[in-house]
Design an enzyme around this catalytic site. Structure first.
Site, PDB file in Angstrom:
ATOM      1  N   SER A 199       5.034 -13.929  -2.475  1.00 43.42           N
ATOM      2  CA  SER A 199       4.703 -12.905  -3.800  1.00 43.42           C
ATOM      3  C   SER A 199       5.540 -13.236  -4.812  1.00 43.42           C
ATOM      4  CB  SER A 199       5.076 -11.371  -3.093  1.00 43.42           C
ATOM      5  OG  SER A 199       5.233 -10.442  -4.192  1.00 43.42           O
TER       6      SER A 199
ATOM      7  N   TYR B  65      11.180  -5.493   1.405  1.00 39.58           N
ATOM      8  CA  TYR B  65       9.768  -6.121   1.517  1.00 39.58           C
ATOM      9  C   TYR B  65       9.979  -7.600   0.836  1.00 39.58           C
ATOM     10  CZ  TYR B  65       5.279  -7.824   0.193  1.00 39.58           C
ATOM     11  OH  TYR B  65       4.013  -8.623  -0.292  1.00 39.58           O
TER      12      TYR B  65
ATOM     13  N   LYS C 100       9.748 -11.707   2.228  1.00 38.73           N
ATOM     14  CA  LYS C 100       9.048 -12.765   1.725  1.00 38.73           C
ATOM     15  C   LYS C 100      10.156 -14.099   1.236  1.00 38.73           C
ATOM     16  CE  LYS C 100       5.105 -11.072   2.071  1.00 38.73           C
ATOM     17  NZ  LYS C 100       3.895 -11.618   3.014  1.00 38.73           N
TER      18      LYS C 100
HETATM   19  P1  NAD Z   1      -3.587  -5.712   4.115  1.00 41.79           P
HETATM   20  O1  NAD Z   1      -2.501  -4.819   4.647  1.00 41.79           O
HETATM   21  O2  NAD Z   1      -4.604  -5.272   3.630  1.00 41.79           O
HETATM   22  O3  NAD Z   1      -3.519  -7.201   4.965  1.00 41.79           O
HETATM   23  C1  NAD Z   1      -2.663  -7.413   6.242  1.00 41.79           C
HETATM   24  C2  NAD Z   1      -3.268  -7.347   7.437  1.00 41.79           C
HETATM   25  O4  NAD Z   1      -2.281  -7.955   8.383  1.00 41.79           O
HETATM   26  C3  NAD Z   1      -3.736  -6.077   7.939  1.00 41.79           C
HETATM   27  O5  NAD Z   1      -5.019  -6.244   8.161  1.00 41.79           O
HETATM   28  C4  NAD Z   1      -3.029  -5.798   8.908  1.00 41.79           C
HETATM   29  O6  NAD Z   1      -3.460  -4.844   9.903  1.00 41.79           O
HETATM   30  C5  NAD Z   1      -2.299  -6.857   9.412  1.00 41.79           C
HETATM   31  N1  NAD Z   1      -0.987  -6.856  10.064  1.00 41.79           N
HETATM   32  C6  NAD Z   1       0.248  -6.408   9.644  1.00 41.79           C
HETATM   33  N2  NAD Z   1       1.062  -6.638  10.468  1.00 41.79           N
HETATM   34  C7  NAD Z   1       0.592  -7.390  11.678  1.00 41.79           C
HETATM   35  C8  NAD Z   1       1.143  -7.894  12.577  1.00 41.79           C
HETATM   36  N3  NAD Z   1       2.469  -7.892  13.107  1.00 41.79           N
HETATM   37  N4  NAD Z   1       0.426  -8.644  13.642  1.00 41.79           N
HETATM   38  C9  NAD Z   1      -0.942  -8.583  13.188  1.00 41.79           C
HETATM   39  N5  NAD Z   1      -1.621  -8.406  12.140  1.00 41.79           N
HETATM   40  C10 NAD Z   1      -0.907  -7.621  11.412  1.00 41.79           C
HETATM   41  O7  NAD Z   1      -2.642  -6.491   2.927  1.00 41.79           O
HETATM   42  P2  NAD Z   1      -2.940  -7.689   1.941  1.00 41.79           P
HETATM   43  O8  NAD Z   1      -3.000  -7.025   0.561  1.00 41.79           O
HETATM   44  O9  NAD Z   1      -4.387  -8.307   2.518  1.00 41.79           O
HETATM   45  O10 NAD Z   1      -2.034  -8.869   2.065  1.00 41.79           O
HETATM   46  C11 NAD Z   1      -1.973  -9.910   2.751  1.00 41.79           C
HETATM   47  C12 NAD Z   1      -0.699 -10.478   2.650  1.00 41.79           C
HETATM   48  O11 NAD Z   1      -0.569 -10.904   1.187  1.00 41.79           O
HETATM   49  C13 NAD Z   1       0.401  -9.931   3.035  1.00 41.79           C
HETATM   50  O12 NAD Z   1       1.610 -10.672   3.663  1.00 41.79           O
HETATM   51  C14 NAD Z   1       1.154  -9.359   1.954  1.00 41.79           C
HETATM   52  O13 NAD Z   1       2.504  -9.278   1.943  1.00 41.79           O
HETATM   53  C15 NAD Z   1       0.824 -10.520   0.885  1.00 41.79           C
HETATM   54  N6  NAD Z   1       0.735 -10.235  -0.631  1.00 41.79           N
HETATM   55  C16 NAD Z   1       0.126  -9.056  -0.984  1.00 41.79           C
HETATM   56  C17 NAD Z   1      -0.034  -8.692  -2.231  1.00 41.79           C
HETATM   57  C18 NAD Z   1      -0.815  -7.573  -2.875  1.00 41.79           C
HETATM   58  O14 NAD Z   1      -0.456  -7.139  -3.814  1.00 41.79           O
HETATM   59  N7  NAD Z   1      -1.822  -6.957  -2.070  1.00 41.79           N
HETATM   60  C19 NAD Z   1       0.826  -9.619  -3.254  1.00 41.79           C
HETATM   61  C20 NAD Z   1       1.731 -10.638  -2.860  1.00 41.79           C
HETATM   62  C21 NAD Z   1       1.647 -10.938  -1.414  1.00 41.79           C
HETATM   63  C1  WQD Z   2       1.437  -2.440 -11.521  1.00 41.68           C
HETATM   64  C2  WQD Z   2       1.798  -1.671 -12.953  1.00 41.68           C
HETATM   65  C3  WQD Z   2       3.589   0.123 -12.499  1.00 41.68           C
HETATM   66  C4  WQD Z   2       0.754   2.673 -10.133  1.00 41.68           C
HETATM   67  C5  WQD Z   2       3.538  -4.602  -6.395  1.00 41.68           C
HETATM   68  C6  WQD Z   2       4.553  -5.103  -5.450  1.00 41.68           C
HETATM   69  C7  WQD Z   2       4.527  -6.383  -5.558  1.00 41.68           C
HETATM   70  C8  WQD Z   2       3.051  -7.097  -5.086  1.00 41.68           C
HETATM   71  C9  WQD Z   2       1.884  -6.424  -6.075  1.00 41.68           C
HETATM   72  C10 WQD Z   2       3.104  -7.513  -2.578  1.00 41.68           C
HETATM   73  C11 WQD Z   2       3.437  -1.156 -12.862  1.00 41.68           C
HETATM   74  C12 WQD Z   2       2.040   0.666 -12.953  1.00 41.68           C
HETATM   75  C13 WQD Z   2       1.178   1.763 -10.874  1.00 41.68           C
HETATM   76  C14 WQD Z   2       0.640   4.037 -10.743  1.00 41.68           C
HETATM   77  C15 WQD Z   2       1.378   2.915 -12.971  1.00 41.68           C
HETATM   78  N1  WQD Z   2       2.814  -6.832  -3.609  1.00 41.68           N
HETATM   79  N2  WQD Z   2       1.687   1.878 -12.239  1.00 41.68           N
HETATM   80  N3  WQD Z   2       0.882   4.076 -11.927  1.00 41.68           N
HETATM   81  O1  WQD Z   2       4.659  -2.930  -8.746  1.00 41.68           O
HETATM   82  O2  WQD Z   2       3.412  -4.639 -10.085  1.00 41.68           O
HETATM   83  O3  WQD Z   2       3.695  -4.993  -7.535  1.00 41.68           O
HETATM   84  O4  WQD Z   2       2.076  -4.954  -5.725  1.00 41.68           O
HETATM   85  O5  WQD Z   2       3.744  -8.516  -2.677  1.00 41.68           O
HETATM   86  O6  WQD Z   2       5.632  -7.059  -4.579  1.00 41.68           O
HETATM   87  O7  WQD Z   2       5.772  -4.600  -5.957  1.00 41.68           O
HETATM   88  O8  WQD Z   2       2.028  -3.295  -8.674  1.00 41.68           O
HETATM   89  O9  WQD Z   2       0.112  -2.070  -8.886  1.00 41.68           O
HETATM   90  O10 WQD Z   2       2.061  -1.013  -8.260  1.00 41.68           O
HETATM   91  O11 WQD Z   2       1.856  -1.503 -10.234  1.00 41.68           O
HETATM   92  O12 WQD Z   2       1.772   3.252 -14.246  1.00 41.68           O
HETATM   93  O13 WQD Z   2      -0.026   4.967 -10.342  1.00 41.68           O
HETATM   94  O14 WQD Z   2       1.072  -0.433 -12.797  1.00 41.68           O
HETATM   95  O15 WQD Z   2       4.527   0.727 -13.241  1.00 41.68           O
HETATM   96  O16 WQD Z   2       3.705  -1.532 -14.289  1.00 41.68           O
HETATM   97  P1  WQD Z   2       3.447  -3.807  -8.934  1.00 41.68           P
HETATM   98  P2  WQD Z   2       1.568  -1.880  -8.848  1.00 41.68           P
END
Ligand code: NAD
Ligand code: WQD
Length: 332
Positions: free
Chosen positions: A124, A148, A152
């Site tokens: 991330s 969190y 990562k």
């Molecule tokens: P998501 O929650 O939709 O998908 C994650 C999946 O992993 C889920 O289906 C959940 O059931 C499964 N899971 C969690 N823990 C598990 C375990 N111990 N064993 C087996 N399955 C497990 O989330 P996503 O948005 O698809 O994110 C996928 C990956 O990308 C995550 O590692 C997340 O941290 C990373 N990521 C997401 C974002 C984002 O904003 N969505 C941003 C950066 C990184």
């Molecule tokens: C985006 C913008 C908020 C909600 C998070 C995690 C990051 C990554 C992605 C996993 C910001 C604003 C949001 C609301 C708002 N995840 N906001 N009202 O915080 O950039 O990133 O998700 O790795 O680690 O921190 O994403 O969608 O929460 O926010 O004004 O109700 O929207 O302040 O500027 P963020 P977000």
């Protein structure tokens, strides 16, 4: 290739499974369904014609995982499984370290033992912490503001160390910016339980009338309109990035930002969503959310130069596809 996708029924995982299948790869999914539903497998079948093999297994259960490696001659692993709610990780740090770090250790141990030499990891942009923008892969990682983010950064270090000493174990660390949007079919997308933490799912639910009003967290940042700026990326572009990352993985350690390279503000998202979908998104300005950075976006050049990958979809596409999914979505 035969690819193990952990977290493959989740949001980003399911879109990546679709792209992998459409690129001709065979996919096996492991997920414990803690944040996704088994019905996603049928949606994947409707889109691609293929229902991937599925195991309901927790990736922190090594004994349960090992038979999966014995049963399938994997060429690679894409490890999405993880918990991702930033606020929850502050309340339940040990649960986050246990789930996210242990799963990475066990999966890499098994990959090495069973000679699976490609490992792609969901990292991330949060690992960059608070530093100059745009974020570039060569920057040092800085402490993040929550457990969190630390899971990562730790997982990245663990995988790098493992790849340094194990010949043939190659890792690709993909640092996502802000994934949004959904598959154009409207069949798969992001459907968080309860009140969403992230902007786009919240906006979609306000537009649908399920939530009354969007709270915009601060309009006094040093940004063009005062609201927070992020690099939103369409989940299908992100998914395609994974296909290229695993196909082209060559070096022991490869690191890529997956973002568009452009920052967009909260109010720009609201306005784009209203225009793209002819809906209203009422909002109010409230205090800043603790822990939020004002503005960040990716330097996305490396992924283009090395993988030939570039995000193609626009903010308009992201808003349109998010809404299409939200309108269709039924809690099954
Ligand atoms: P998501 O929650 O939709 O998908 C994650 C999946 O992993 C889920 O289906 C959940 O059931 C499964 N899971 C969690 N823990 C598990 C375990 N111990 N064993 C087996 N399955 C497990 O989330 P996503 O948005 O698809 O994110 C996928 C990956 O990308 C995550 O590692 C997340 O941290 C990373 N990521 C997401 C974002 C984002 O904003 N969505 C941003 C950066 C990184
Ligand atoms: C985006 C913008 C908020 C909600 C998070 C995690 C990051 C990554 C992605 C996993 C910001 C604003 C949001 C609301 C708002 N995840 N906001 N009202 O915080 O950039 O990133 O998700 O790795 O680690 O921190 O994403 O969608 O929460 O926010 O004004 O109700 O929207 O302040 O500027 P963020 P977000």
């Amino acid at each position: 290739m035969i690819i193990l996708v952990t977290g493959g029924t989740g949001y980003i995982g399911s879109h990546t499974v679709v792209e992998l299948i459409q690129a001709g790869h065979e996919v096996v999914i492991v997920d414990n369904l803690v944040n996704s539903k088994k019905s996603v497998l049928d949606k994947i079948k409707t889109i691609t014609g293929i229902k991937p093999t599925f195991y309901e297994i927790d990736c922190t259960d090594k004994e349960a995982l090992e038979p999966v490696f014995k049963a399938h001659p994997f060429d690679g692993v894409i490890h999405f499984a993880g918990l991702k709610a930033v606020g929850e990780s502050v309340q339940k740090p040990l649960m986050y370290y246990h789930n996210n770090v242990l799963s990475t250790i066990y999966l890499s141990e098994l990959a090495i033992k069973y000679k699976v030499d490609r490992f792609v990891f969901s990292s991330s942009a949060t690992v960059y912490g608070d530093q100059e923008v745009p974020f570039v892969e060569t920057m040092n990682l800085l402490p993040t503001t929550n457990p969190y983010g630390e899971t990562k950064a730790m997982s990245e270090r663990i995988l790098k160390d493992a790849a340094t000493v194990n010949q043939n174990f190659k890792v690709s660390l993909l640092r996502y910016f802000n994934p949004v949007g959904a598959h154009e079919s409207g069949l798969i997308g992001e459907s968080p339980n309860g009140i969403p933490n992230n902007l786009m799912p919240f906006v979609s639910k306000v537009a649908k009338g399920e939530l009354e009003i969007l709270s915009v967290f601060g309009n006094d940042y040093d940004t063009p309109d005062g609201t927070g700026v992020r690099d939103y990326i369409h989940v299908v572009d992100l998914a395609k990035g994974h296909v290229l990352a695993i196909e082209k993985l060559q070096d022991a350690i490869e690191i890529y930002n997956l973002g568009t390279g452009h920052g967009v503000s909260v109010l720009e998202i609201v306005s784009a969503f209203e225009k793209a979908n002819a809906v209203k998104v009422p909002y109010k300005i409230v205090d800043r959310r603790p822990g939020d950075l004002p503005a960040y976006w990716a330097d996305a050049n490396k992924a283009y130069e090395k993988l030939g990958w570039k995000a193609k979809k626009t903010i308009f596409d992201m808003c349109k596809d998010s809404w299409h999914f939200e309108k269709n979505y039924k809690d099954e």
